[in-house]
Design a protein around this motif. Sequence first.
Motif, PDB file in Angstrom:
ATOM      1  N   LEU A 113       0.865  -1.180   0.000  1.00 18.81           N
ATOM      2  CA  LEU A 113       0.000   0.000   0.000  1.00 18.81           C
ATOM      3  C   LEU A 113       0.897   1.224   0.000  1.00 18.81           C
ATOM      4  CD1 LEU A 113      -2.991   0.841   0.092  1.00 18.81           C
ATOM      5  CD2 LEU A 113      -2.862   0.800   2.588  1.00 18.81           C
ATOM      6  N   THR A 114       0.869   1.963  -1.088  1.00 15.64           N
ATOM      7  CA  THR A 114       1.765   3.105  -1.205  1.00 15.64           C
ATOM      8  C   THR A 114       0.998   4.377  -1.532  1.00 15.64           C
ATOM      9  OG1 THR A 114       3.706   3.975  -2.378  1.00 15.64           O
ATOM     10  CG2 THR A 114       2.225   2.600  -3.661  1.00 15.64           C
ATOM     11  N   GLN A 115       1.403   5.462  -0.887  1.00 17.44           N
ATOM     12  CA  GLN A 115       0.809   6.769  -1.185  1.00 17.44           C
ATOM     13  C   GLN A 115       1.671   7.451  -2.238  1.00 17.44           C
ATOM     14  OE1 GLN A 115       0.252   9.309   2.217  1.00 17.44           O
ATOM     15  NE2 GLN A 115      -0.367  11.066   1.001  1.00 17.44           N
ATOM     16  N   VAL A 116       1.016   7.963  -3.277  1.00 16.69           N
ATOM     17  CA  VAL A 116       1.738   8.629  -4.367  1.00 16.69           C
ATOM     18  C   VAL A 116       1.264  10.076  -4.481  1.00 16.69           C
ATOM     19  CG1 VAL A 116       2.206   6.508  -5.646  1.00 16.69           C
ATOM     20  CG2 VAL A 116       0.063   7.718  -6.034  1.00 16.69           C
ATOM     21  N   ASP A 117       2.085  10.881  -5.128  1.00 15.40           N
ATOM     22  CA  ASP A 117       1.798  12.317  -5.168  1.00 15.40           C
ATOM     23  C   ASP A 117       0.793  12.719  -6.220  1.00 15.40           C
ATOM     24  OD1 ASP A 117       3.488  12.773  -3.082  1.00 15.40           O
ATOM     25  OD2 ASP A 117       5.206  13.379  -4.323  1.00 15.40           O
ATOM     26  N   GLN A 118       0.457  11.795  -7.119  1.00 13.46           N
ATOM     27  CA  GLN A 118      -0.514  12.125  -8.151  1.00 13.46           C
ATOM     28  C   GLN A 118      -1.322  10.877  -8.511  1.00 13.46           C
ATOM     29  OE1 GLN A 118       2.961  11.619  -8.531  1.00 13.46           O
ATOM     30  NE2 GLN A 118       3.328  12.743 -10.444  1.00 13.46           N
ATOM     31  N   PRO A 119      -2.478  11.049  -9.128  1.00 13.44           N
ATOM     32  CA  PRO A 119      -3.293   9.887  -9.506  1.00 13.44           C
ATOM     33  C   PRO A 119      -2.536   8.957 -10.440  1.00 13.44           C
ATOM     34  CG  PRO A 119      -4.576  11.906  -9.671  1.00 13.44           C
ATOM     35  CD  PRO A 119      -3.150  12.333  -9.448  1.00 13.44           C
ATOM     36  N   VAL A 120      -2.867   7.680 -10.341  1.00 23.20           N
ATOM     37  CA  VAL A 120      -2.281   6.662 -11.219  1.00 23.20           C
ATOM     38  C   VAL A 120      -3.244   6.449 -12.381  1.00 23.20           C
ATOM     39  CG1 VAL A 120      -1.536   4.256 -11.394  1.00 23.20           C
ATOM     40  CG2 VAL A 120      -1.088   5.564  -9.299  1.00 23.20           C
ATOM     41  N   SER A 121      -2.741   6.636 -13.597  1.00 20.14           N
ATOM     42  CA  SER A 121      -3.596   6.505 -14.779  1.00 20.14           C
ATOM     43  C   SER A 121      -3.968   5.054 -15.015  1.00 20.14           C
ATOM     44  CB  SER A 121      -2.879   7.054 -16.010  1.00 20.14           C
ATOM     45  OG  SER A 121      -1.777   6.217 -16.342  1.00 20.14           O
ATOM     46  N   ASN A 122      -5.019   4.848 -15.789  1.00 17.44           N
ATOM     47  CA  ASN A 122      -5.448   3.481 -16.123  1.00 17.44           C
ATOM     48  C   ASN A 122      -4.369   2.742 -16.917  1.00 17.44           C
ATOM     49  OD1 ASN A 122      -7.945   3.654 -14.848  1.00 17.44           O
ATOM     50  ND2 ASN A 122      -8.942   4.543 -16.656  1.00 17.44           N
ATOM     51  N   ASP A 123      -3.681   3.478 -17.801  1.00 13.22           N
ATOM     52  CA  ASP A 123      -2.617   2.838 -18.587  1.00 13.22           C
ATOM     53  C   ASP A 123      -1.502   2.332 -17.681  1.00 13.22           C
ATOM     54  OD1 ASP A 123      -3.966   3.323 -20.915  1.00 13.22           O
ATOM     55  OD2 ASP A 123      -2.810   5.123 -21.459  1.00 13.22           O
ATOM     56  N   LEU A 124      -1.110   3.167 -16.704  1.00 16.03           N
ATOM     57  CA  LEU A 124      -0.045   2.756 -15.790  1.00 16.03           C
ATOM     58  C   LEU A 124      -0.529   1.609 -14.897  1.00 16.03           C
ATOM     59  CD1 LEU A 124       2.705   2.989 -14.500  1.00 16.03           C
ATOM     60  CD2 LEU A 124       1.846   4.924 -13.126  1.00 16.03           C
ATOM     61  N   LEU A 125      -1.792   1.650 -14.515  1.00 14.43           N
ATOM     62  CA  LEU A 125      -2.358   0.593 -13.670  1.00 14.43           C
ATOM     63  C   LEU A 125      -2.309  -0.761 -14.398  1.00 14.43           C
ATOM     64  CD1 LEU A 125      -3.506   0.624 -10.802  1.00 14.43           C
ATOM     65  CD2 LEU A 125      -5.781   0.841 -11.781  1.00 14.43           C
ATOM     66  N   GLU A 126      -2.554  -0.732 -15.709  1.00 16.14           N
ATOM     67  CA  GLU A 126      -2.472  -1.971 -16.492  1.00 16.14           C
ATOM     68  C   GLU A 126      -1.035  -2.497 -16.541  1.00 16.14           C
ATOM     69  OE1 GLU A 126      -4.814  -3.904 -17.656  1.00 16.14           O
ATOM     70  OE2 GLU A 126      -6.265  -2.535 -16.735  1.00 16.14           O
ATOM     71  N   LYS A 127      -0.078  -1.595 -16.578  1.00  9.66           N
ATOM     72  CA  LYS A 127       1.328  -2.013 -16.571  1.00  9.66           C
ATOM     73  C   LYS A 127       1.706  -2.647 -15.226  1.00  9.66           C
ATOM     74  CE  LYS A 127       2.772   1.558 -19.879  1.00  9.66           C
ATOM     75  NZ  LYS A 127       3.566   2.807 -20.056  1.00  9.66           N
ATOM     76  N   VAL A 128       1.148  -2.070 -14.132  1.00  8.56           N
ATOM     77  CA  VAL A 128       1.395  -2.648 -12.802  1.00  8.56           C
ATOM     78  C   VAL A 128       0.795  -4.048 -12.734  1.00  8.56           C
ATOM     79  CG1 VAL A 128       0.892  -2.436 -10.331  1.00  8.56           C
ATOM     80  CG2 VAL A 128       1.493  -0.396 -11.647  1.00  8.56           C
ATOM     81  N   ARG A 129      -0.408  -4.201 -13.253  1.00  7.16           N
ATOM     82  CA  ARG A 129      -1.069  -5.511 -13.227  1.00  7.16           C
ATOM     83  C   ARG A 129      -0.328  -6.547 -14.067  1.00  7.16           C
ATOM     84  NH1 ARG A 129      -6.803  -2.449 -14.091  1.00  7.16           N
ATOM     85  NH2 ARG A 129      -7.295  -2.105 -11.861  1.00  7.16           N
ATOM     86  N   ALA A 130       0.444  -6.053 -15.024  1.00  2.00           N
ATOM     87  CA  ALA A 130       1.175  -6.974 -15.905  1.00  2.00           C
ATOM     88  C   ALA A 130       2.472  -7.490 -15.285  1.00  2.00           C
ATOM     89  CB  ALA A 130       1.473  -6.277 -17.231  1.00  2.00           C
ATOM     90  N   LEU A 131       2.914  -6.916 -14.150  1.00  2.97           N
ATOM     91  CA  LEU A 131       4.111  -7.400 -13.479  1.00  2.97           C
ATOM     92  C   LEU A 131       3.910  -8.850 -13.039  1.00  2.97           C
ATOM     93  CD1 LEU A 131       5.063  -4.263 -11.315  1.00  2.97           C
ATOM     94  CD2 LEU A 131       6.229  -5.104 -13.378  1.00  2.97           C
ATOM     95  N   PRO A 132       4.907  -9.695 -13.136  1.00  2.43           N
ATOM     96  CA  PRO A 132       4.745 -11.152 -12.933  1.00  2.43           C
ATOM     97  C   PRO A 132       4.086 -11.563 -11.617  1.00  2.43           C
ATOM     98  CG  PRO A 132       6.897 -10.661 -13.842  1.00  2.43           C
ATOM     99  CD  PRO A 132       6.279  -9.338 -13.525  1.00  2.43           C
ATOM    100  N   GLN A 133       4.414 -10.906 -10.517  1.00  2.28           N
ATOM    101  CA  GLN A 133       3.917 -11.376  -9.218  1.00  2.28           C
ATOM    102  C   GLN A 133       2.563 -10.767  -8.796  1.00  2.28           C
ATOM    103  OE1 GLN A 133       6.990  -9.997  -9.595  1.00  2.28           O
ATOM    104  NE2 GLN A 133       8.378 -11.756  -9.361  1.00  2.28           N
ATOM    105  N   VAL A 134       2.018  -9.834  -9.592  1.00  2.00           N
ATOM    106  CA  VAL A 134       0.829  -9.099  -9.178  1.00  2.00           C
ATOM    107  C   VAL A 134      -0.430  -9.953  -9.329  1.00  2.00           C
ATOM    108  CG1 VAL A 134      -0.685  -7.139  -9.727  1.00  2.00           C
ATOM    109  CG2 VAL A 134       1.795  -6.830  -9.602  1.00  2.00           C
ATOM    110  N   VAL A 135      -1.250  -9.983  -8.242  1.00  2.00           N
ATOM    111  CA  VAL A 135      -2.549 -10.657  -8.266  1.00  2.00           C
ATOM    112  C   VAL A 135      -3.661  -9.635  -8.507  1.00  2.00           C
ATOM    113  CG1 VAL A 135      -4.207 -12.028  -6.910  1.00  2.00           C
ATOM    114  CG2 VAL A 135      -1.722 -12.449  -6.697  1.00  2.00           C
ATOM    115  N   GLN A 136      -3.563  -8.465  -7.874  1.00  2.00           N
ATOM    116  CA  GLN A 136      -4.560  -7.412  -8.013  1.00  2.00           C
ATOM    117  C   GLN A 136      -3.891  -6.062  -7.820  1.00  2.00           C
ATOM    118  OE1 GLN A 136      -7.451  -7.172  -4.811  1.00  2.00           O
ATOM    119  NE2 GLN A 136      -9.000  -6.175  -6.081  1.00  2.00           N
ATOM    120  N   ALA A 137      -4.332  -5.068  -8.565  1.00  2.00           N
ATOM    121  CA  ALA A 137      -3.828  -3.708  -8.397  1.00  2.00           C
ATOM    122  C   ALA A 137      -4.985  -2.734  -8.578  1.00  2.00           C
ATOM    123  CB  ALA A 137      -2.708  -3.409  -9.393  1.00  2.00           C
TER     124      ALA A 137
END
Length: 526
Positions: A496-520
């Motif tokens: 759980l991380t706090q970031v300084d700006q909103p995370v876009s849907n495109d970036l969220l899809e890239k996070v979900r594509a990381l090998p170990q990710v179950v949900q983002a």
Amino acid sequence: MPKVLISDKLSPAAVQIFKDRGIETDVKTGLAPDELKAIIGQYDGLAIRSNTKVTTEILAAATNLKVVGRAGIGVDNVDVPAATARGIVVMNTPFGNSITTAEHAIAMMFALAREIPEANASTHAGKWEKNRFMGVELTGKVLGIVGCGNIGAIVADRAQGLRMRVIAYDPFLSVERAKELNVEKVELDELFPRADFITLHTPLTDATRNIIDAKAMAKMKKGVRIINCARGGLVVEEDLLAALESGQVAGAALDVFKTEPAKENALFGNPKVVCTPHLGASTSEAQENVALQVAEQMADYLLTGAVTNALNIPSVSAEDAPKLRPYMTLANQIGSFAGQLTETGIKDVKIEYLGHVASLNTKPLTAMVLEGLLKPMNEAVNMVNAPVVAKERNIKVSEVKSESEGDYHTLVRLTVTTDKRERSVAGTLFGGNKARVVEIKGISIEAELGQNMLYVTNQDKPGFIGALGSLLGANGVNIATFHLGRSEAGGDAILLTQVDQPVSNDLLEKVRALPQVVQAKFLTFA
């Protein structure tokens, strides 16, 4: 600065209370419905008596309205369900005119027993009809009270002072309370044949409407006398007239009528009927009391969040409001956390209050949890209408309270069961007022919820944190705080991380594509 409209005549002292507390106040009485509808959107609060009708149409135009305050008991002129649906608190002042109303009922009973109105008119007309007016004593008579709440209890006390025997029907009257009042609790079918006088002190609901009809009067003692200073619609007036004409009912004293103002009524002119124009609360003391009370209650709510005598929200005293405020934030945050993660229908909600919080008034906290939980699905939800929305969606809501402390001095845990899974999140207060999430899905984690949060569940494998950090950095997202938890080494993990700006849907899809990710998920908190 909050702004309040007073649309019915209230004591100038009530107006001054609003102004002294920094609330802008307009007094505009006698408004037609269209006139009220045209201006109500400007106001945060609306103070009324019985003349203003707060209808669905008025409420639809009340885009900023937060509270309706009724100076008096009855709210027949307010569409409470519609107000609740729009998240508007409806308050009344149930105790300000209780003594006055109870005294009026006793006065009406005396007038009925001794035929005072007819005797007065006769004497004023120059007649001396001493033998015509043969009354009855109250001493030793049985008084049947239908509705033994606040006003009914006062009537019972006064009647006992007159040496009357008091029996009462009220489904909400406990045996202990009946003993305390020294009244005999009975069922309605037992009250009717025993009472010499019957006085009504119950609200008008679907259960009480027409409670005194022909069938009920046929069960009563012949020669009974009926007093109604509660609500028109409790007595079927046509049936009462027939019972008076047959002699089954010896007399009636009515302060309220089915249609008001009652300019015409089949009972008017009947010598066995004493009538007054809804004077139950009409004393200078009562009018002053309810006006001052409603002003104080509305001001408290608008300025501090304290809730008193509300009909559609749990009460929060002015003393409790500051204590509950940090818990309200916590409750809303854990509700919002679970709500933003929920993507299917909710079946059950369980809220556990553990440790110190269990000793507090948790009803408003539950409302705040539900607001946070349901708001992602319905932006119009707030703590007023959230319990109603949950009920409409057939969501079962339960509370569990235990003052025993565990790992934390105080803890609130929310467990949400959906069509697919069960999810839990728990939080506590650090330093007495700082809300923190300390558990997600049974995994310990300590995090403050900021405006922009990235929530990730993943497999606990080496290199994941570095990969995620690099991905966020490469996309210009700065990390403010970083919180980790896991069930066991190599098992399920949470980030759980706090970031300084909103995370876009495109970036969220890239996070979900990381090998170990179950949900983002990207989460936002006010």
